[in-house]
Scaffold this motif. Structure first.
Motif, PDB file in Angstrom:
ATOM      1  N   GLY A   1     -50.367 -15.003 -34.581  1.00  0.00           N
ATOM      2  CA  GLY A   1     -49.953 -15.432 -33.246  1.00  0.00           C
ATOM      3  C   GLY A   1     -50.969 -16.332 -32.578  1.00  0.00           C
ATOM      4  O   GLY A   1     -50.619 -17.324 -31.940  1.00  0.00           O
ATOM      5  N   SER A   2     -52.238 -16.005 -32.727  1.00  0.00           N
ATOM      6  CA  SER A   2     -53.286 -16.838 -32.137  1.00  0.00           C
ATOM      7  C   SER A   2     -53.361 -18.189 -32.833  1.00  0.00           C
ATOM      8  O   SER A   2     -53.608 -19.215 -32.180  1.00  0.00           O
ATOM      9  CB  SER A   2     -54.633 -16.111 -32.186  1.00  0.00           C
ATOM     10  OG  SER A   2     -54.583 -14.965 -31.360  1.00  0.00           O
ATOM     11  N   GLY A   3     -53.118 -18.217 -34.144  1.00  0.00           N
ATOM     12  CA  GLY A   3     -53.069 -19.488 -34.857  1.00  0.00           C
ATOM     13  C   GLY A   3     -51.911 -20.346 -34.383  1.00  0.00           C
ATOM     14  O   GLY A   3     -52.057 -21.550 -34.158  1.00  0.00           O
ATOM     15  N   LEU A   4     -50.764 -19.732 -34.206  1.00  0.00           N
ATOM     16  CA  LEU A   4     -49.578 -20.424 -33.704  1.00  0.00           C
ATOM     17  C   LEU A   4     -49.854 -21.007 -32.310  1.00  0.00           C
ATOM     18  O   LEU A   4     -49.555 -22.169 -32.036  1.00  0.00           O
ATOM     19  CB  LEU A   4     -48.414 -19.436 -33.650  1.00  0.00           C
ATOM     20  CG  LEU A   4     -47.033 -19.977 -33.401  1.00  0.00           C
ATOM     21  CD1 LEU A   4     -46.499 -20.643 -34.661  1.00  0.00           C
ATOM     22  CD2 LEU A   4     -46.107 -18.850 -32.991  1.00  0.00           C
ATOM     23  N   PHE A   5     -50.443 -20.193 -31.458  1.00  0.00           N
ATOM     24  CA  PHE A   5     -50.765 -20.596 -30.087  1.00  0.00           C
ATOM     25  C   PHE A   5     -51.762 -21.758 -30.093  1.00  0.00           C
ATOM     26  O   PHE A   5     -51.600 -22.743 -29.370  1.00  0.00           O
ATOM     27  CB  PHE A   5     -51.328 -19.390 -29.346  1.00  0.00           C
ATOM     28  CG  PHE A   5     -51.437 -19.515 -27.853  1.00  0.00           C
ATOM     29  CD1 PHE A   5     -50.882 -20.557 -27.148  1.00  0.00           C
ATOM     30  CD2 PHE A   5     -52.108 -18.533 -27.143  1.00  0.00           C
ATOM     31  CE1 PHE A   5     -50.990 -20.641 -25.758  1.00  0.00           C
ATOM     32  CE2 PHE A   5     -52.226 -18.589 -25.760  1.00  0.00           C
ATOM     33  CZ  PHE A   5     -51.665 -19.654 -25.069  1.00  0.00           C
TER      34      PHE A   5
END
Length: 133
Positions: free
Chosen positions: A96-100
């Motif tokens: 999720g943090s990578g996506l963000f």
């Protein structure tokens, strides 16, 4: 300390969304509405919805640091690197943090629009997250 307080205050104002709703919403967007020449492209990369939903889910915008520390730079940089290990990716927070962080790159730093390859990177991450929910 100020940034943590600001993040906490902001999170109290954000409409919460479940991870299941989040992945369904953005998989649908990338499959059906992704077109750099359309208004819907700007709806994703310029609206506050995506970052607000990411913050409400506890994801960090960290320039891809947590993602690359967990999965390596090749998975961050290329679809080939990502696809070679996507089935072993189980850390929802790092995904999720990578996506963000990748969204933030296109929102703030990129001089070009996201490409079809970028679209596929987002989709691979979202679909993996969906299988883990």
């Amino acid at each position: 300390m100020k940034s943590l307080l600001r993040k906490w205050k902001r999170s109290k104002l954000i409409k919460t969304i479940s991870l299941k709703e989040f992945t369904e919403k953005y998989i649908n967007y990338f499959l059906n509405d992704f077109d750099p020449k359309s208004a819907s492209y700007y709806d994703l990369f310029d609206s506050p919805d995506f970052p607000d939903e990411c913050w409400s889910l506890g994801f960090d915008m960290d320039c891809g640091e947590s993602f690359t520390m967990t999965y390596g730079r090749e998975a961050w940089r290329s679809n080939k690197g990502l696809s070679s290990m996507i089935n072993e990716m189980n850390n929802l927070e790092a995904l999720g943090s990578g996506l963000f962080s990748k969204w933030r790159y296109f929102n703030h730093w990129a001089y070009e629009h996201a490409t079809e390859e970028d679209k596929n990177w987002f989709l691979m991450i979202l679909k993996r997250m969906q299988t883990l929910v």
